[in-house]
Design a protein around this motif. Structure first.
Motif, PDB file in Angstrom:
ATOM      1  N   VAL A  67     -74.276 -21.783-107.380  1.00 23.25           N
ATOM      2  CA  VAL A  67     -75.056 -20.796-106.628  1.00 23.25           C
ATOM      3  C   VAL A  67     -74.176 -20.094-105.591  1.00 23.25           C
ATOM      4  N   LEU A  68     -74.283 -18.777-105.528  1.00 24.51           N
ATOM      5  CA  LEU A  68     -73.507 -17.972-104.587  1.00 24.51           C
ATOM      6  C   LEU A  68     -73.923 -18.293-103.153  1.00 24.51           C
ATOM      7  N   THR A  69     -72.912 -18.575-102.309  1.00 23.72           N
ATOM      8  CA  THR A  69     -73.156 -18.822-100.882  1.00 23.72           C
ATOM      9  C   THR A  69     -72.174 -17.946-100.100  1.00 23.72           C
ATOM     10  N   HIS A  70     -72.355 -17.925 -98.782  1.00 24.87           N
ATOM     11  CA  HIS A  70     -71.405 -17.180 -97.942  1.00 24.87           C
ATOM     12  C   HIS A  70     -69.985 -17.710 -98.154  1.00 24.87           C
ATOM     13  N   GLN A  71     -69.844 -19.042 -98.226  1.00 24.49           N
ATOM     14  CA  GLN A  71     -68.504 -19.624 -98.391  1.00 24.49           C
ATOM     15  C   GLN A  71     -67.879 -19.181 -99.702  1.00 24.49           C
ATOM     16  N   ALA A  72     -68.669 -19.172-100.782  1.00 26.55           N
ATOM     17  CA  ALA A  72     -68.138 -18.740-102.080  1.00 26.55           C
ATOM     18  C   ALA A  72     -67.733 -17.272-102.014  1.00 26.55           C
ATOM     19  N   ALA A  73     -68.558 -16.438-101.351  1.00 22.33           N
ATOM     20  CA  ALA A  73     -68.237 -15.009-101.228  1.00 22.33           C
ATOM     21  C   ALA A  73     -66.943 -14.832-100.429  1.00 22.33           C
ATOM     22  N   ALA A  74     -66.781 -15.637 -99.378  1.00 23.42           N
ATOM     23  CA  ALA A  74     -65.568 -15.523 -98.544  1.00 23.42           C
ATOM     24  C   ALA A  74     -64.324 -15.883 -99.357  1.00 23.42           C
ATOM     25  N   GLU A  75     -64.423 -16.913-100.184  1.00 26.93           N
ATOM     26  CA  GLU A  75     -63.274 -17.282-101.032  1.00 26.93           C
ATOM     27  C   GLU A  75     -62.954 -16.160-102.018  1.00 26.93           C
ATOM     28  N   LEU A  76     -63.985 -15.619-102.645  1.00 24.14           N
ATOM     29  CA  LEU A  76     -63.755 -14.545-103.626  1.00 24.14           C
ATOM     30  C   LEU A  76     -63.173 -13.300-102.954  1.00 24.14           C
ATOM     31  N   SER A  77     -63.525 -13.076-101.670  1.00 24.32           N
ATOM     32  CA  SER A  77     -63.043 -11.861-100.986  1.00 24.32           C
ATOM     33  C   SER A  77     -61.536 -11.912-100.749  1.00 24.32           C
ATOM     34  N   ARG A  78     -60.930 -13.082-100.889  1.00 25.64           N
ATOM     35  CA  ARG A  78     -59.479 -13.205-100.717  1.00 25.64           C
ATOM     36  C   ARG A  78     -58.709 -13.018-102.020  1.00 25.64           C
ATOM     37  N   GLN A  79     -59.421 -12.832-103.138  1.00 23.81           N
ATOM     38  CA  GLN A  79     -58.757 -12.627-104.438  1.00 23.81           C
ATOM     39  C   GLN A  79     -58.345 -11.159-104.578  1.00 23.81           C
ATOM     40  N   PRO A  80     -57.185 -10.892-105.181  1.00 25.07           N
ATOM     41  CA  PRO A  80     -56.804  -9.494-105.388  1.00 25.07           C
ATOM     42  C   PRO A  80     -57.578  -8.830-106.527  1.00 25.07           C
ATOM     43  N   ARG A  81     -58.147  -9.645-107.420  1.00 24.78           N
ATOM     44  CA  ARG A  81     -58.763  -9.068-108.606  1.00 24.78           C
ATOM     45  C   ARG A  81     -59.902  -9.961-109.082  1.00 24.78           C
ATOM     46  N   LEU A  82     -61.021  -9.373-109.462  1.00 25.63           N
ATOM     47  CA  LEU A  82     -62.134 -10.123-110.055  1.00 25.63           C
ATOM     48  C   LEU A  82     -62.584  -9.403-111.318  1.00 25.63           C
ATOM     49  N   ILE A  83     -62.881 -10.162-112.351  1.00 23.28           N
ATOM     50  CA  ILE A  83     -63.480  -9.592-113.559  1.00 23.28           C
ATOM     51  C   ILE A  83     -64.870 -10.222-113.689  1.00 23.28           C
ATOM     52  N   LEU A  84     -65.896  -9.393-113.652  1.00 21.40           N
ATOM     53  CA  LEU A  84     -67.270  -9.892-113.698  1.00 21.40           C
ATOM     54  C   LEU A  84     -67.888  -9.558-115.049  1.00 21.40           C
ATOM     55  N   VAL A  85     -68.489 -10.566-115.678  1.00 26.08           N
ATOM     56  CA  VAL A  85     -69.099 -10.381-116.991  1.00 26.08           C
ATOM     57  C   VAL A  85     -70.609 -10.550-116.849  1.00 26.08           C
ATOM     58  N   CYS A  86     -71.353  -9.522-117.237  1.00 27.27           N
ATOM     59  CA  CYS A  86     -72.808  -9.584-117.129  1.00 27.27           C
ATOM     60  C   CYS A  86     -73.396 -10.061-118.451  1.00 27.27           C
ATOM     61  N   GLY A  87     -73.988 -11.245-118.422  1.00 22.65           N
ATOM     62  CA  GLY A  87     -74.634 -11.772-119.618  1.00 22.65           C
ATOM     63  C   GLY A  87     -75.952 -11.049-119.859  1.00 22.65           C
ATOM     64  N   HIS A  88     -76.441 -11.140-121.076  1.00 24.33           N
ATOM     65  CA  HIS A  88     -77.724 -10.527-121.398  1.00 24.33           C
ATOM     66  C   HIS A  88     -78.397 -11.293-122.500  1.00 24.33           C
ATOM     67  N   TYR A  89     -79.580 -10.871-122.886  1.00 25.54           N
ATOM     68  CA  TYR A  89     -80.326 -11.531-123.943  1.00 25.54           C
ATOM     69  C   TYR A  89     -80.471 -13.005-123.594  1.00 25.54           C
ATOM     70  N   GLU A  90     -80.434 -13.871-124.596  1.00 28.25           N
ATOM     71  CA  GLU A  90     -80.613 -15.303-124.365  1.00 28.25           C
ATOM     72  C   GLU A  90     -79.370 -15.914-123.722  1.00 28.25           C
ATOM     73  N   GLY A  91     -78.222 -15.241-123.855  1.00 28.26           N
ATOM     74  CA  GLY A  91     -77.000 -15.779-123.269  1.00 28.26           C
ATOM     75  C   GLY A  91     -75.787 -15.370-124.070  1.00 28.26           C
ATOM     76  N   VAL A  92     -74.655 -16.053-123.831  1.00 30.77           N
ATOM     77  CA  VAL A  92     -73.425 -15.722-124.553  1.00 30.77           C
ATOM     78  C   VAL A  92     -73.048 -16.907-125.445  1.00 30.77           C
ATOM     79  N   ASP A  93     -72.370 -16.626-126.536  1.00 30.62           N
ATOM     80  CA  ASP A  93     -71.884 -17.677-127.436  1.00 30.62           C
ATOM     81  C   ASP A  93     -70.960 -18.615-126.640  1.00 30.62           C
ATOM     82  N   GLU A  94     -71.184 -19.923-126.795  1.00 25.82           N
ATOM     83  CA  GLU A  94     -70.453 -20.915-126.000  1.00 25.82           C
ATOM     84  C   GLU A  94     -68.936 -20.801-126.166  1.00 25.82           C
TER      85      GLU A  94
END
Ligand code: ADE
Length: 244
Positions: free
Chosen positions: A91-118
């Protein structure tokens, strides 16, 4: 920071990413944002990205070949975290957001439907994040929530007066009440200490209000808060007054 988003609904991002703080972060060169349509990686003419689950049952599953190809098309550096937005993530928290804010690059994948193939998860996803214990129709709104929470913590985005350290949750406490002009509104005044000009007293009052609000609304947060002796005494006084 560079953020790439992979989605089946790229248009959902245009308004959110071109207004307010997100616009400012991009305009000032603090955020390089790109959105990619997963459908562009579909191999067939019908641009099919999903299929029914092995073993039966309802819903559709994002195909592993399409998704892994879409990720590999944007992932130029091996270390960049690839984060799947899903209700099964941490679960996203302030601490998790703060850690991610120090990364130079993020790739975000938006799932849909029932989910993604394992297998796509195993091969190409390095982290999985949920924005709360409820189910959305897709990961897009969750990705926008994550981006907003992370980007506002990048130094410079909120400007010199940026007060991220005072935010609710930044120190495991909720913020107390705020007031602005007029001094009286529909019969309600402003706490006298705020107009006293006594800065130390104002700071003390604000700290106590933050403690009080956290104790009343989210007492679970107090377990992780850094509390002084004075804070503890104030909390004890609240408990005594409540007869706890
Ligand atoms: N996709 C669907 N529900 C979600 C949630 N709660 N958090 C992140 N992504 C999601």
């Amino acid at each position: 920071m560079k953020i790439d988003v992979l989605t089946l609904f790229p248009d959902m991002f245009s308004a959110v990413m071109s207004e307010s703080m997100m616009w400012k972060a991009r305009e000032f060169g603090l955020l390089d944002f790109a959105v990619h349509d997963i459908r562009d990686q579909a191999a067939n003419k019908q641009r099919k990205v999903d299929d029914s689950p092995y073993g039966g049952g309802g819903g559709m599953i994002l195909k592993p070949d399409v998704l892994v190809r879409a990720i590999e098309a944007v992932k130029s550096d091996a270390d960049a975290p690839v984060i799947l937005l899903s209700p099964q993530g941490r679960v996203l928290t302030h601490q998790a957001a703060a850690e991610l804010s120090r990364q130079p690059r993020l790739i975000l994948v938006c799932g849909h439907y029932e989910g993604v193939d394992e297998r796509a998860r195993e091969l190409a996803i390095s982290d999985e994040i949920s924005i709360g214990d409820y189910v959305l129709t897709g990961g897009e709104l969750a990705a926008m929530v994550l981006i907003d929470a992370v980007v506002r913590l990048i130094p410079g985005v909120l400007g010199a007066e940026g007060a991220q350290h005072r935010d609710s949750h930044a120190n495991s406490l909720l913020e107390g009440p705020h007031y602005t002009r007029p001094p009286e509104f529909r019969g309600l005044g402003v706490p006298a200490v705020l107009t006293s000009g006594h800065h130390a007293e104002v700071d003390r009052w604000r700290r106590q209000q933050a403690l009080k609000r956290t104790w009343e609304r989210r007492p679970d947060l107090l377990e992780n808060a850094a509390l002084s002796e004075e804070d503890r005494a104030f909390l004890q006084q609240l408990r005594n007054e409540a007869g706890d």
